[in-house]
Design an enzyme around this catalytic site. Structure first.
Site, PDB file in Angstrom:
ATOM      1  N   GLU A 217       0.832  -1.211   0.000  1.00 36.33           N
ATOM      2  CA  GLU A 217       0.000   0.000   0.000  1.00 36.33           C
ATOM      3  C   GLU A 217       0.864   1.257   0.000  1.00 36.33           C
ATOM      4  O   GLU A 217       0.578   2.227  -0.702  1.00 36.33           O
ATOM      5  CB  GLU A 217      -0.947   0.015   1.202  1.00 36.33           C
ATOM      6  CG  GLU A 217      -1.996  -1.096   1.207  1.00 36.33           C
ATOM      7  CD  GLU A 217      -3.066  -0.933   0.128  1.00 36.33           C
ATOM      8  OE1 GLU A 217      -3.062   0.079  -0.587  1.00 36.33           O
ATOM      9  OE2 GLU A 217      -3.912  -1.848   0.004  1.00 36.33           O
ATOM     10  N   ARG A 221       0.886   3.799  -3.206  1.00 35.07           N
ATOM     11  CA  ARG A 221       0.299   5.121  -2.929  1.00 35.07           C
ATOM     12  C   ARG A 221       1.375   6.183  -2.712  1.00 35.07           C
ATOM     13  O   ARG A 221       1.338   7.252  -3.325  1.00 35.07           O
ATOM     14  CB  ARG A 221      -0.611   5.061  -1.702  1.00 35.07           C
ATOM     15  CG  ARG A 221      -1.812   4.166  -1.909  1.00 35.07           C
ATOM     16  CD  ARG A 221      -2.713   4.125  -0.688  1.00 35.07           C
ATOM     17  NE  ARG A 221      -3.585   2.971  -0.729  1.00 35.07           N
ATOM     18  CZ  ARG A 221      -4.887   2.977  -0.478  1.00 35.07           C
ATOM     19  NH1 ARG A 221      -5.475   4.095  -0.133  1.00 35.07           N
ATOM     20  NH2 ARG A 221      -5.596   1.876  -0.535  1.00 35.07           N
ATOM     21  N   ASP A 349      -5.184  -9.650  -8.220  1.00 31.65           N
ATOM     22  CA  ASP A 349      -5.364  -8.705  -9.333  1.00 31.65           C
ATOM     23  C   ASP A 349      -4.086  -8.137  -9.976  1.00 31.65           C
ATOM     24  O   ASP A 349      -3.782  -8.395 -11.140  1.00 31.65           O
ATOM     25  CB  ASP A 349      -6.293  -7.547  -8.908  1.00 31.65           C
ATOM     26  CG  ASP A 349      -5.935  -6.914  -7.560  1.00 31.65           C
ATOM     27  OD1 ASP A 349      -4.933  -7.334  -6.949  1.00 31.65           O
ATOM     28  OD2 ASP A 349      -6.661  -6.004  -7.120  1.00 31.65           O
ATOM     29  N   GLU A 489     -11.592   1.148 -10.414  1.00 30.53           N
ATOM     30  CA  GLU A 489     -11.187   0.196 -11.469  1.00 30.53           C
ATOM     31  C   GLU A 489     -11.976   0.337 -12.767  1.00 30.53           C
ATOM     32  O   GLU A 489     -11.399   0.282 -13.861  1.00 30.53           O
ATOM     33  CB  GLU A 489     -11.281  -1.251 -10.964  1.00 30.53           C
ATOM     34  CG  GLU A 489     -10.215  -1.631  -9.950  1.00 30.53           C
ATOM     35  CD  GLU A 489     -10.472  -1.060  -8.565  1.00 30.53           C
ATOM     36  OE1 GLU A 489     -11.628  -0.645  -8.294  1.00 30.53           O
ATOM     37  OE2 GLU A 489      -9.534  -1.017  -7.749  1.00 30.53           O
TER      38      GLU A 489
END
Ligand code: DMJ
Length: 587
Positions: A217, A221, A349, A489
């Site tokens: 993360e 980010r 993903d 998405e």
């Protein structure tokens, strides 16, 4: 008697020379005195101009950097301009006393970095954007401002705003919303807001904190956010912060296998598995590569890229099911947790996304990345692509646990896939992928359109069994999955589909969804996640705005409404998993 003769000759020559020089200067001086005052002034001016050119223009034209405007017109930035900015950056960093690492100190001399970058990259840097061009883009910018202004007022410096209680929440304590918003504001031309955020980054974004953070993360980010805005703005402040952060995260890779632990403490620089178990998520350990590679290429320090390339190569060598990977991997053994679920949704993903994007980032030179990507898409087509019984909507199913039983369920997260397929197809990988992308885009659109709020739920289930019931629905939602977190998405996919096809339907679909966000997630102090997309009367606001709303959802909406499809050139840039653009290299 020879020596005196030699002496004489020698003296004679010198004498002749000095006499002739004296004669020449006398005659020049005579000529000068014969000139009129006007003629002398002209000559003075000529001389001054030549001295000016010599000292000011020639040295700078030797080393220029190429930069692109939003029209993609190339304009040069001189080295002098860059150095002027850099001095400010160095001072600001010293005030903050961030420079405490040996490796980091190597960058005290910013001129060295510039020379390096000019030599080995010549990447687009320092793009200028001029703001919204049409009504839809203006509407998106207004939405951004509404969210951002309230964040500034009620949550400044914290990770997220809670827009109903007018308070905040912290996850890592890294001002996630600010970092995720930097390049969005820059692209939208919100210069004052951007400068305010930049000041905060300079003065208050401190990584030396004794706190566990999630490696993935923070990479997508924060590291991605800093690098993205570094490349767009050309401002070294962001690169220096990124180097500091990168070094604090590197200890996560010091496992036996090289596969990183999921959690790392940025202050103590120690790393460990997550609290809930011994494994890391497959998508997480394989979705750090774009950022760490870019950090190496931008800083000239190979250690970051070396760490993540090792992970990719390791995972490449593991056994898979027709290119498909289980969603858990043990950092110590380096092995997949046997029979864990296979999905293109949570924890799976971006493994697939980063195979393709790493391949593109490195100038399409690393063959195993392309091969693994192609194999995986083939595996998806073979095992996971299914159709609903009634309307034949194509979706991506999951294979669950030990039995590898097919589950007809798709996370909203999977709706990034059509965009990625379109990107691969554009780069010559397969026309068939584009066909699959178009089908999946239709399905994802339906997950929005069938809901009364026109907003998709977190998870949708699909009916694959035919039935005599005329009222049978293709899709249904469980109560526990009916929330919408303002996720990006599908908007991301619409952007890619619009960009590569020029079909305005994709823009119109995005506009419908944007209006649904306006109708059901906009509140007095921002935009909020909601608990129920199925009930227009009570969407159950959750009082939370995730940072990806700023970093991705609104950015991709803005790019989707770029009628000229010019703002970001997808042959020069690749977006990381959090929507931050990074340059494509030659190799
Ligand atoms: C974002 O942080 C990234 O897009 C990530 O890859 C997946 N989850 C969120 C958005 O939904």
């Amino acid at each position: 008697m020879l020596p005196p003769k030699n002496d004489y000759i020698s003296l004679n020559i010198n004498d002749q020379s000095s006499t002739s020089t004296r004669e020449t200067s006398k005659s020049l001086w005579r000529k000068w005195n014969q000139l009129s005052r006007f003629q002398r002034t002209i000559l003075y001016l000529l001389l001054i101009t030549m001295i000016f050119i010599f000292f000011n223009i020639l040295p700078n034209t030797k080393k220029t950097k190429i930069t692109f405007t939003n029209d993609n017109t190339i304009i040069p930035i001189t080295k002098k301009q860059i150095n002027n900015n850099n001095n400010d950056d160095i001072n600001m960093i010293n005030n903050n006393q961030v420079i405490d690492e040996p490796e980091f100190q190597q960058y005290n001399n910013i001129n060295d970095i510039e020379d390096e970058k000019i030599q080995d990259n010549n990447k687009p840097i320092g793009i200028k954007f001029t703001g919204p061009k049409n009504k839809r883009q203006i509407a998106v910018v207004n939405a951004f401002k509404h969210s951002w202004n309230n964040y500034c007022k009620y949550a400044w410096g914290h990770d997220n705003i809670k827009p109903i209680s007018r308070s905040y929440s912290d996850w890592f304590g890294l001002g996630l919303t600010i970092v995720d918003s930097l390049d969005t504001m820059y692209i939208m031309g919100l210069n004052d807001d951007f400068n305010k955020a930049k000041k905060w980054i300079n003065n208050s974004l401190i990584f030396n904190i004794d706190k566990d953070v999630n490696l993935f993360e923070v990479t997508i980010r924060v590291l991605g956010g800093l690098l993205g805005i570094y490349h767009l703005s050309g401002d070294k402040l962001f690169l220096n912060k990124a180097i500091d952060l990168g070094d604090r995260m590197l200890p996560a890779f010091t496992t036996k296998s090289g596969v990183p632990y999921s959690d790392v403490n940025l202050g103590t620089k120690s790393a460990h598995s997550p609290k809930w178990g011994p494994d890391s998520s497959t998508s997480e350990v394989t979705s750090l590569q774009l950022e760490f590679r870019d950090l190496s290429r931008s800083s000239g320090q190979p250690r970051f890229e070396a760490a993540v390339a090792k992970v990719s190569e390791h995972v490449h060598n593991l056994e898979k099911k027709d290119g498909l990977v289980p969603i858990f991997i043990n950092a110590n053994t380096g092995l997949f947790r046997e029979y864990s679920t296979i999905t293109l949704g949570a924890r799976g993903d971006s493994y697939y996304e980063y195979l393709l994007k790493q391949y593109l980032q490195t100038g399409q030179k690393i063959d195993y990345l392309r091969d693994d990507y192609m194999l995986a898409i083939h595996g998806i087509q073979k095992h996971l692509v299914k159709k609903t019984a009634k309307n034949k909507y194509v979706f991506i199913a999951e294979l669950i646990g030990t039995s590898r039983e097919m589950k007809p369920k798709m996370d909203h997260l999977v709706c990034y896939l059509p965009g990625t397929l379109a990107l691969g197809s554009h780069n010559g990988l397969s026309d068939e992928h584009m066909e699959l992308a178009k089908e999946l885009t239709k399905t994802c659109y339906q997950t929005y359109a069938i809901q009364p709020t026109f907003l998709a739920p977190e998870i949708t289930y699909f009916n694959v069994q035919s039935s005599d019931d005329d009222n049978q629905m293709d899709m249904y939602v469980k109560t526990t999955d009916a929330h919408n977190l303002l996720r990006p998405e599908f908007i991301e996919t619409l952007f890619y589909m619009w960009y590569f096809t020029g079909n305005k339907t994709y823009q119109d679909w995005g506009w419908q969804i944007f209006q649904a966000f306006e109708n059901y997630t906009r509140v007095d102090y921002g935009y909020t996640s909601i608990g129920n997309v199925r009930n227009t009367q009570n969407v159950r606001p959750r009082d939370m705005t995730e940072s990806f709303w700023f970093g991705e959802t609104l950015k991709y909406l803005y790019l989707l409404f770029d009628d000229e499809r010019k703002l970001i050139d997808l042959d020069k840039w690749v977006f990381n998993s959090e929507g931050h653009p990074l340059p494509i290299y030659d190799s």
